[in-house]
Design a protein around this motif. Structure first.
Motif, PDB file in Angstrom:
ATOM      1  N   ARG A  55       0.831  -1.208   0.000  1.00 26.03           N
ATOM      2  CA  ARG A  55       0.000   0.000   0.000  1.00 26.03           C
ATOM      3  C   ARG A  55       0.863   1.255   0.000  1.00 26.03           C
ATOM      4  N   GLU A  56       1.905   1.251   0.833  1.00 29.22           N
ATOM      5  CA  GLU A  56       2.746   2.447   0.968  1.00 29.22           C
ATOM      6  C   GLU A  56       3.685   2.636  -0.221  1.00 29.22           C
ATOM      7  N   ARG A  61       1.614   6.729  -6.478  1.00 30.94           N
ATOM      8  CA  ARG A  61       1.635   7.316  -5.144  1.00 30.94           C
ATOM      9  C   ARG A  61       1.106   6.298  -4.149  1.00 30.94           C
ATOM     10  N   GLN A  62       1.536   6.451  -2.909  1.00 34.13           N
ATOM     11  CA  GLN A  62       1.074   5.497  -1.900  1.00 34.13           C
ATOM     12  C   GLN A  62      -0.421   5.641  -1.665  1.00 34.13           C
ATOM     13  N   LEU A  63      -1.025   4.562  -1.215  1.00 33.72           N
ATOM     14  CA  LEU A  63      -2.457   4.547  -0.969  1.00 33.72           C
ATOM     15  C   LEU A  63      -2.725   4.552   0.528  1.00 33.72           C
ATOM     16  N   SER A  64      -3.648   5.378   0.946  1.00 38.74           N
ATOM     17  CA  SER A  64      -4.101   5.327   2.329  1.00 38.74           C
ATOM     18  C   SER A  64      -5.006   4.115   2.492  1.00 38.74           C
ATOM     19  N   GLU A  66      -7.972   4.219   3.485  1.00 39.08           N
ATOM     20  CA  GLU A  66      -9.275   4.627   2.959  1.00 39.08           C
ATOM     21  C   GLU A  66      -9.320   4.502   1.442  1.00 39.08           C
ATOM     22  N   ALA A  67      -8.228   4.919   0.762  1.00 45.86           N
ATOM     23  CA  ALA A  67      -8.187   4.857  -0.701  1.00 45.86           C
ATOM     24  C   ALA A  67      -8.161   3.407  -1.184  1.00 45.86           C
ATOM     25  N   LEU A  68      -7.373   2.570  -0.522  1.00 49.84           N
ATOM     26  CA  LEU A  68      -7.311   1.166  -0.913  1.00 49.84           C
ATOM     27  C   LEU A  68      -8.643   0.469  -0.653  1.00 49.84           C
ATOM     28  N   ALA A  69      -9.276   0.824   0.442  1.00 50.13           N
ATOM     29  CA  ALA A  69     -10.572   0.222   0.758  1.00 50.13           C
ATOM     30  C   ALA A  69     -11.585   0.537  -0.330  1.00 50.13           C
ATOM     31  N   ARG A  70     -11.534   1.761  -0.822  1.00 53.30           N
ATOM     32  CA  ARG A  70     -12.468   2.166  -1.871  1.00 53.30           C
ATOM     33  C   ARG A  70     -12.210   1.363  -3.154  1.00 53.30           C
ATOM     34  N   LEU A  71     -10.938   1.185  -3.522  1.00 54.98           N
ATOM     35  CA  LEU A  71     -10.598   0.456  -4.739  1.00 54.98           C
ATOM     36  C   LEU A  71     -10.903  -1.040  -4.618  1.00 54.98           C
ATOM     37  N   ALA A  72     -10.701  -1.578  -3.416  1.00 52.51           N
ATOM     38  CA  ALA A  72     -10.920  -3.016  -3.201  1.00 52.51           C
ATOM     39  C   ALA A  72     -12.352  -3.330  -2.777  1.00 52.51           C
ATOM     40  N   SER A  80      -7.755  -1.941   8.370  1.00 48.82           N
ATOM     41  CA  SER A  80      -7.056  -1.637   9.609  1.00 48.82           C
ATOM     42  C   SER A  80      -6.914  -2.882  10.474  1.00 48.82           C
ATOM     43  N   ARG A  81      -7.980  -3.656  10.559  1.00 50.00           N
ATOM     44  CA  ARG A  81      -7.918  -4.900  11.351  1.00 50.00           C
ATOM     45  C   ARG A  81      -6.925  -5.882  10.739  1.00 50.00           C
ATOM     46  N   VAL A  82      -6.912  -5.971   9.412  1.00 55.17           N
ATOM     47  CA  VAL A  82      -5.990  -6.900   8.750  1.00 55.17           C
ATOM     48  C   VAL A  82      -4.545  -6.486   9.011  1.00 55.17           C
TER      49      VAL A  82
END
Length: 307
Positions: A55-56, A61-64, A66-72, A80-82
């Motif tokens: 992710r980083e 650019r790195q993904l937050s 929140e951004a990765l959650a939206r894409l996935a 966050s739990r993972v």
């Protein structure tokens, strides 16, 4: 409902009174010993670290989270739990992460490793024996063996055995169980001989339609040239195996291992004297069981009674 745990391959230990000697068994507690728990923890930590790194370091650019959650198409709280190794990894998440992050199946492989390590070592041995087997002989006095279960049938069994489990957990366990059936669809599958007690066909723990589909699946499986299915009538004589399911697994070298399961107990037996006794008992069951044609007729009749 002890039968709900048969073939679960997750929470058994071998009771030492079947042969008088425990050949290959151990205390399982809640399923995993301390070393096995550490293995699962290490695999889970690796998944978390790889996810955070991917992710980083994502380009351009790195993904937050929140951004990765939206894409996935998941939630920030899930990611966050993972990444903090809390809670379960949703079974559909690894493939989505590989797709979004372009990691060529890395997270799917890591997830499969976590799943594999989550099984106690005794059951990993059992599954390894099945994968390499040239022949598998199954006896069940209670339910359809896992190798021949439908998804719906397995789901009702698992829910009965763990009524507090959530849908995600049950679905994952169903997937794990059905994954074992892949060995029946390879180019050179093992010869499979299954003997079921007649009570297996008549047990009503799931809706009629679910049971009808399961019975139909048994008939379809029995059409395979490598699968032989027999039913043991209710009035058949008793045997050494009457109380518990047993599997006899033959390796490419023709060595036979006997897998015995009861409620929260299991063992893999390979001592020659006890293996010979188990083979003799299985032969007695097959001789007392209905022929394959008569067994198929009984299954068809039971299907009709459910209409």
């Amino acid at each position: 409902m002890a039968y709900a745990n048969h073939c679960d391959l997750q929470e058994h230990e071998r009771r030492g009174d079947w042969t008088g000697s425990v050949v290959r068994g151990k205390e399982m507690g809640n399923g995993l010993d301390a070393e096995e728990v550490a293995e699962v923890t290490d695999a889970r930590r690796e998944f978390a670290e790889e996810l955070k790194s991917a992710r980083e370091l994502h380009e351009p650019r790195q993904l937050s989270q929140e951004a990765l959650a939206r894409l996935a198409r998941t939630s920030k709280s899930t990611l966050s739990r993972v990444e903090t190794c809390k809670g379960r990894i949703p079974s559909e998440l690894p493939a989505k992460l590989d797709e979004v992050l372009g990691t060529d199946g890395k997270f799917k492989r890591l997830f499969e490793e976590i799943v594999a390590r989550s099984f106690p070592s005794l059951y990993r041995q059992r599954m390894a024996l099945e994968r390499d087997a040239v022949a598998i002989r199954e006896w069940s006095p209670t339910i359809v063996p896992g190798l021949l279960q439908t998804a719906d049938y397995a789901r009702y069994l698992l829910k009965a055995g763990a009524p507090r489990a959530g849908e995600e957990e049950v679905s994952r366990d169903v997937e794990n169980r059905l994954r074992r059936q892949a060995l029946l669809n390879v180019d050179t599958p093992p010869d499979v001989h299954v003997v079921l007690c007649e009570s297996v066909l008549r047990r009503r723990f799931c809706p009629q339609e679910v049971m009808k589909r399961q019975l139909r699946a048994l008939l379809e499986a029995a059409k395979s040239p490598t699968v032989r299915l027999q039913v043991l009538p209710l009035d058949a004589p008793g045997s050494l195996f009457i109380d518990w399911p047993v599997s006899l697994i033959t390796s490419p070298s023709h060595a036979v291992s006997v897998c015995v399961e009861t409620y929260r107990t299991a063992n893999i037996i390979d001592e020659p004297e006890h293996v010979r006794r188990a083979i003799r008992t299985y032969d007695e069951l097959t001789s007392e069981a209905l022929s394959t044609r008569a067994s198929a007729r009984m299954i068809e009749e039971q299907m009709e009674s459910l209409s």
